[in-house]
Design an enzyme around this catalytic site. Sequence first.
Site, PDB file in Angstrom:
ATOM      1  N   SER A   1     -52.619 -25.205  53.658  1.00  0.00           N
ATOM      2  CA  SER A   1     -52.998 -24.228  54.680  1.00  0.00           C
ATOM      3  C   SER A   1     -54.045 -23.270  54.146  1.00  0.00           C
ATOM      4  O   SER A   1     -54.064 -22.940  52.947  1.00  0.00           O
ATOM      5  CB  SER A   1     -51.759 -23.438  55.118  1.00  0.00           C
ATOM      6  OG  SER A   1     -52.116 -22.310  55.887  1.00  0.00           O
TER       7      SER A   1
ATOM      8  N   TYR B   1     -44.817 -17.916  53.456  1.00  0.00           N
ATOM      9  CA  TYR B   1     -45.362 -19.196  53.927  1.00  0.00           C
ATOM     10  C   TYR B   1     -46.536 -19.627  53.049  1.00  0.00           C
ATOM     11  O   TYR B   1     -46.599 -20.766  52.578  1.00  0.00           O
ATOM     12  CB  TYR B   1     -45.805 -19.083  55.385  1.00  0.00           C
ATOM     13  CG  TYR B   1     -46.582 -20.279  55.873  1.00  0.00           C
ATOM     14  CD1 TYR B   1     -45.952 -21.491  56.103  1.00  0.00           C
ATOM     15  CD2 TYR B   1     -47.962 -20.210  56.091  1.00  0.00           C
ATOM     16  CE1 TYR B   1     -46.666 -22.603  56.543  1.00  0.00           C
ATOM     17  CE2 TYR B   1     -48.681 -21.303  56.521  1.00  0.00           C
ATOM     18  CZ  TYR B   1     -48.024 -22.501  56.751  1.00  0.00           C
ATOM     19  OH  TYR B   1     -48.737 -23.597  57.175  1.00  0.00           O
TER      20      TYR B   1
END
Length: 362
Positions: A166, A191
């Site tokens: 990501s 995350y």
Amino acid sequence: MISPLPLTLRSENYKLIQRSYPKYMKILVTGTAGFIGFYVAKALLEAGHEIVGLDNINNYYDVNLKYGRLSESGINPSDIVYNTYCQSSKYPNYRFIRLNLEDKENLFNVFEQHHFDKVCHLAAQPGVRYSLENPYAYIDSNIVGFLHILEGCRQYKIKHLVFASSSSVYGNNNRTPFSEKDRVDEPVSLYAATKRSNELMAYTYANLYGFQITGLRFFTVYGPWGRPDMAPMLFADAILRGEPIKVFNKGDLYRDFTYVTDIAEGVCKVLFKETPQKDLYALYNIGCSQPVYLMDFIHTLEEHLGKKAKMEFLTMQAGDVYQTYADTTLLKRDFNYKPSISLQIGIKEFVKWYISEKNPIK
């Protein structure tokens, strides 16, 4: 064996990409009830490859959307039982299994039964803001689950693992565009920390055990069948209901919005690279390389919805970043990656789907 068919990626009646990939393969795709996994699986299926799709169908967001994606691929939601295969009625080369990545024993059974050529790992617990409230979900899925994928690939001699990272790993990087060479040791959310951990784990496994692993840092992906916790769905829903949309940092944000079929094509190109890469481990940004000012994105959405947004301007939210901007030089060099869908076309296609009967949660 299924004969290869032309690969067609579509955005609801709009033909975007048509490409053929040689050589039939058997591929495990995780996260096929999810947004990107749904499109990648569909592309591979239409190319004639045999796909086993895997997802735990958790309730992070409305499961009706996840079941809707599976239905589009011929998987009947009423047939879905944990750790049991479902045959697609649309694609004879597609079977789906509901399974948690943390379920090591049954996950390894999947590897043992199928002798996959490649693995495309797109399943994860997503969401920057959600990670502030539910940290254990991220460790279970993104760390423990990813370790099980790595071990499955090692033990069952998988030729190539492609996994989703990501752009969140860049944190508040002040250098733009974001390059794979930039520092990524200051994540601003759990995350992001789990995704960076995945990259380090993958590097270690590739070099320790000698199999090919490629990580892809996804930037802001949007399009039909997208996630309801992301800006396009949140904004469209609020605008049509006449409710105010939450505009963080008073709209002064930039995002590298990338249309989902451009992402899916890039994933497939990486998965099918025939020439062995110089190093066993590689990492690439995958985005549009054209960051969009958030207010411009909102105005484009207003234009296609035919309705003005009411806006609630808020300060920057914890765990968020000011901008995302992908340097995709390496991906263009190695895979001739060229995203082709403009924001205007992408938003038009998204809105067409959003207001249609195909949207199961409108």
